[in-house]
Design an enzyme around this catalytic site. Structure first.
Site, PDB file in Angstrom:
ATOM      1  N   THR A  69       0.719  -1.207  -0.007  1.00 22.70           N
ATOM      2  CA  THR A  69      -0.027   0.039  -0.033  1.00 22.70           C
ATOM      3  C   THR A  69       1.009   1.177   0.072  1.00 22.70           C
ATOM      4  O   THR A  69       1.743   1.330   0.718  1.00 22.70           O
ATOM      5  CB  THR A  69      -0.857   0.089   1.187  1.00 22.70           C
ATOM      6  OG1 THR A  69      -1.871  -1.235   1.080  1.00 22.70           O
ATOM      7  CG2 THR A  69      -1.529   1.151   1.461  1.00 22.70           C
ATOM      8  N   GLN A 105      -3.808  -7.006  -6.880  1.00 16.78           N
ATOM      9  CA  GLN A 105      -4.259  -7.802  -5.572  1.00 16.78           C
ATOM     10  C   GLN A 105      -5.730  -7.202  -5.353  1.00 16.78           C
ATOM     11  O   GLN A 105      -6.026  -5.821  -4.868  1.00 16.78           O
ATOM     12  CB  GLN A 105      -3.456  -7.387  -4.447  1.00 16.78           C
ATOM     13  CG  GLN A 105      -3.858  -8.098  -3.384  1.00 16.78           C
ATOM     14  CD  GLN A 105      -3.183  -7.942  -1.917  1.00 16.78           C
ATOM     15  OE1 GLN A 105      -3.226  -6.608  -1.405  1.00 16.78           O
ATOM     16  NE2 GLN A 105      -2.494  -8.712  -1.130  1.00 16.78           N
ATOM     17  N   HIS A 144      -6.785 -11.128  -1.727  1.00 16.53           N
ATOM     18  CA  HIS A 144      -6.132 -10.650  -0.397  1.00 16.53           C
ATOM     19  C   HIS A 144      -6.977 -11.293   0.624  1.00 16.53           C
ATOM     20  O   HIS A 144      -7.886 -10.882   0.970  1.00 16.53           O
ATOM     21  CB  HIS A 144      -6.047  -8.926  -0.436  1.00 16.53           C
ATOM     22  CG  HIS A 144      -5.308  -8.564   0.922  1.00 16.53           C
ATOM     23  ND1 HIS A 144      -4.724  -9.430   1.972  1.00 16.53           N
ATOM     24  CD2 HIS A 144      -4.890  -7.381   1.085  1.00 16.53           C
ATOM     25  CE1 HIS A 144      -3.933  -8.586   2.522  1.00 16.53           C
ATOM     26  NE2 HIS A 144      -4.198  -7.391   2.174  1.00 16.53           N
ATOM     27  N   ASN A 162      -3.888 -10.610   6.637  1.00 19.72           N
ATOM     28  CA  ASN A 162      -3.785  -9.053   7.388  1.00 19.72           C
ATOM     29  C   ASN A 162      -4.801  -8.598   7.940  1.00 19.72           C
ATOM     30  O   ASN A 162      -4.897  -7.492   8.135  1.00 19.72           O
ATOM     31  CB  ASN A 162      -2.858  -8.227   6.567  1.00 19.72           C
ATOM     32  CG  ASN A 162      -1.693  -8.774   5.878  1.00 19.72           C
ATOM     33  OD1 ASN A 162      -1.000  -9.670   6.606  1.00 19.72           O
ATOM     34  ND2 ASN A 162      -1.028  -8.119   4.961  1.00 19.72           N
ATOM     35  N   TYR A 187      -8.198  -8.322   6.914  1.00 17.33           N
ATOM     36  CA  TYR A 187      -9.124  -7.794   6.002  1.00 17.33           C
ATOM     37  C   TYR A 187     -10.359  -8.721   5.900  1.00 17.33           C
ATOM     38  O   TYR A 187     -10.233  -9.804   6.430  1.00 17.33           O
ATOM     39  CB  TYR A 187      -8.492  -7.038   4.856  1.00 17.33           C
ATOM     40  CG  TYR A 187      -7.465  -6.264   5.350  1.00 17.33           C
ATOM     41  CD1 TYR A 187      -7.996  -5.010   5.526  1.00 17.33           C
ATOM     42  CD2 TYR A 187      -6.188  -6.561   4.919  1.00 17.33           C
ATOM     43  CE1 TYR A 187      -6.691  -4.090   6.121  1.00 17.33           C
ATOM     44  CE2 TYR A 187      -5.092  -5.734   5.422  1.00 17.33           C
ATOM     45  CZ  TYR A 187      -5.466  -4.496   5.837  1.00 17.33           C
ATOM     46  OH  TYR A 187      -4.351  -3.614   6.288  1.00 17.33           O
ATOM     47  N   ASN A 226      -4.150  -6.075  12.934  1.00 21.38           N
ATOM     48  CA  ASN A 226      -5.610  -5.861  12.861  1.00 21.38           C
ATOM     49  C   ASN A 226      -6.168  -6.803  13.756  1.00 21.38           C
ATOM     50  O   ASN A 226      -7.273  -7.201  13.655  1.00 21.38           O
ATOM     51  CB  ASN A 226      -6.001  -5.923  11.502  1.00 21.38           C
ATOM     52  CG  ASN A 226      -5.700  -4.780  10.549  1.00 21.38           C
ATOM     53  OD1 ASN A 226      -5.637  -3.598  11.103  1.00 21.38           O
ATOM     54  ND2 ASN A 226      -5.480  -4.929   9.246  1.00 21.38           N
ATOM     55  N   GLY A 262       8.984  -7.014   0.439  1.00 22.26           N
ATOM     56  CA  GLY A 262       8.374  -5.764   0.394  1.00 22.26           C
ATOM     57  C   GLY A 262       9.122  -4.619   0.337  1.00 22.26           C
ATOM     58  O   GLY A 262       9.255  -3.973  -0.746  1.00 22.26           O
TER      59      GLY A 262
HETATM   60  C1  8OZ Z   1      -0.418  -1.198   6.307  1.00 21.59           C
HETATM   61  C2  8OZ Z   1      -0.748  -0.053   5.888  1.00 21.59           C
HETATM   62  C3  8OZ Z   1      -1.923   0.076   4.833  1.00 21.59           C
HETATM   63  C4  8OZ Z   1      -2.531  -1.128   4.253  1.00 21.59           C
HETATM   64  C5  8OZ Z   1      -2.171  -4.908   4.400  1.00 21.59           C
HETATM   65  C6  8OZ Z   1      -3.258  -3.569   2.719  1.00 21.59           C
HETATM   66  O1  8OZ Z   1      -1.539  -5.387   5.450  1.00 21.59           O
HETATM   67  C7  8OZ Z   1      -2.366  -3.467   3.699  1.00 21.59           C
HETATM   68  C8  8OZ Z   1      -2.037  -2.426   4.717  1.00 21.59           C
HETATM   69  C9  8OZ Z   1      -1.136  -2.557   5.512  1.00 21.59           C
HETATM   70  O2  8OZ Z   1      -2.114  -5.781   3.468  1.00 21.59           O
END
Ligand code: 8OZ
Length: 371
Positions: free
Chosen positions: A32, A106, A183, A186, A188, A243, A325
Site C-alpha cells: 500500500t 491484488q 487478499h 492481514n 481484512y 489488525n 516488500g
Molecule cells: C499497512 C498499511 C496500509 C495497508 C495490508 C493493505 O496489510 C495492507 C496495509 C498495511 O495488507
C-alpha cells in the site's frame, strides 16, 4: 571457467506458476502506497512509472485495491470498481508490459478495517462477519484515526458481496492484468471470515472451519471464473496478529483452506510467514511447511526475507518464490542487485504512505546512482 554469480543463484532461475512463465523467483510483494488520484482513487502515470521501474522482478503484485467502495480501508488507495479506475490501471499494465514484466492486481475488501470518512456518502459503518471492532488505526485525509465498529453482514448480503469480487476480477482483466491475487491476509474481510477471533457467526458462514472457509472459497471461485484458476493467487497470514487477528487453530484452519484452493487449481499460495518487524507467533515455524504440503501449486514465501534467506528457502525447496516488500520499494533494480550480490538500499518509512514521487519513483538503481 569460474561460475558467474547468476548461474548458481536459486532465486534467478526460471519458474512456471499456473499459466505464467517467470524469468526469476523474485516477487514484488503487494505494498500500500496511497498515491491514487483524488477524488476517485484512480491510478495515474506516476503509479505506472513506479511499477514499470520494477518490471524485472519475476512477478509484480500490486498494492491492495478495493473491489467496491465499501471495502476501502485507508485514504488515497486505488480501487478497481469504476471505469475511470480501470482506465488508470490500464496505464500501469501497459507500462509494465512494455518494460517486459508481468503484473497481478491484488483484489481487496477491508471489511471492518475502515472509517466513516473512507466509506461512501451516507454510510458510517463498515461491514464484517461479526460486529467485533479491531484495535487498529487507519488514516484518512485528516490523519490517523481508530477504525470504526463494524456491523455483522446479513446472510442475504453475502452473495452480492461475492459478486463484487467477480465484477472486480472482470474489471482487472479488462485493465490488462495478467492475473489477480486475492487478499485473504492481514485481517481484512476474507481473513475476518477465516479466523474465529473475528468470525463468531453460527450460520452457514461461521462456526466450523469449513464454514469459516466458505467465503474465501466462493470468492476464489468467482475470481477464477473470470481469469481462469491458473491466473489466480491467494494470500494468507495464518500466524499474523496485525489488525487484532487471532485463530484458535491456525494449522487446521489454513491447511483446510490451502488444500481446497489447491483442488481448485489456483496458481499460487502466498504466505505472510512473518509480519514485517512484528512479533513472532509460536507456530510461525510450523505453519509454512504444513501449508506448502497442503497446497498443490506454487508457494510464495514472504516476511522479512533478505536475499540470502530467500536463496536458502528456494534452494532447500521450502519455497518456490519469495516476495520482497520493503526491499522492492527501495531497490527498483532488486533483481540486478541480487545477481551482483550488491548491497540493498533501505526504504524510508516516512514516505511509505501518501505523497508524490519522493520515496516512490526516485529510488536510484545501481546504474543511476553511480552515473
Ligand atoms: C499497512 C498499511 C496500509 C495497508 C495490508 C493493505 O496489510 C495492507 C496495509 C498495511 O495488507
Amino acid at each position: 571457467m569460474p561460475e558467474t554469480p547468476e548461474t548458481n543463484d536459486a532465486l534467478l532461475t526460471e519458474v512456471s506458476i499456473g499459466a505464467l512463465s517467470l524469468p526469476n523467483r523474485v516477487v514484488m510483494a503487494p505494498l500500500t502506497r496511497s498515491r491514487a488520484k483524488q477524488p476517485g482513487d484512480v491510478p495515474t502515470a506516476l503509479n505506472a512509472e513506479y511499477y514499470s521501474q520494477r518490471a524485472t522482478m519475476g512477478l509484480i503484485v500490486t498494492e491492495a485495491t478495493y473491489v467496491s467502495p465499501m471495502g476501502k480501508g485507508y485514504g488515497m488507495v486505488p480501487g478497481i470498481a469504476t471505469d475511470e479506475q480501470v482506465e488508470g490501471w490500464r496505464l500501469v499494465t501497459d507500462a509494465v508490459h512494455a518494460a517486459g514484466g508481468r503484473i497481478f492486481l491484488q483484489l481487496w475488501h477491508s471489511g471492518r478495517i475502515s472509517h466513516p470518512d473512507l466509506l461512501p456518502e451516507g454510510v458510517d459503518t463498515p461491514v464484517a462477519p461479526s460486529a467485533i471492532k479491531a484495535e487498529s488505526e487507519t488514516y484518512t485525509a485528516d490523519g490517523r484515526a481508530p477504525v470504526a465498529e463494524p456491523r455483522a453482514l446479513e446472510v442475504s448480503e453475502i452473495p452480492g458481496l461475492i459478486e463484487e469480487w467477480r465484477v472486480a476480477a472482470a474489471n482487472a482483466k479488462r485493465a490488462g492484468f495478467d492475473g489477480a491475487e486475492i487478499h485473504g491476509a492481514n485481517g481484512y474481510l476474507i481473513d475476518q471470515f477465516l479466523r474465529d477471533g473475528s468470525n463468531t457467526r453460527t450460520d452457514e458462514w461461521g462456526g466450523s472451519i469449513e464454514k469459516r472457509c466458505r467465503f474465501a472459497l466462493e470468492v476464489a471461485d468467482a475470481v477464477a471464473g473470470e481469469f481462469g484458476a491458473d491466473r489466480v493467487g491467494f494470500r494468507v497470514s495464518p500466524t499474523g496478529d496485525f489488525n487484532t487477528m487471532h485463530d484458535s487453530d491456525p494449522v487446521a484452519t489454513f491447511s483446510h483452506l490451502a488444500t481446497a484452493l489447491g483442488e481448485r487449481g489456483l496458481a499460487y499460495l502466498h504466505v505472510v510467514e512473518q509480519f514485517g518487524g512484528g512479533p513472532t507467533h509460536e507456530l510461525a515455524g510450523v505453519v509454512p511447511g504444513k501449508l506448502r504440503s497442503a497446497f498443490d501449486g506454487a508457494y510464495i514465501a514472504n516476511g522479512d526475507y533478505t536475499p540470502d534467506r530467500a536463496r536458502d528457502a528456494v534452494a532447500s525447496g521450502r519455497a518456490d518464490l519469495v516476495a520482497f516488500g520493503r526491499p522492492a520499494i527501495a531497490n527498483p533494480d532488486l533483481v540486478e542487485r541480487i545477481r551482483l550480490r550488491a548491497p540493498l538500499a533501505e526504504a524510508d518509512p516516512a514516505t511509505f504512505y501518501g505523497g508524490t514521487e519522493a520515496g516512490y519513483t526516485d529510488y536510484p538503481t545501481l546504474e543511476t546512482q553511480n552515473a
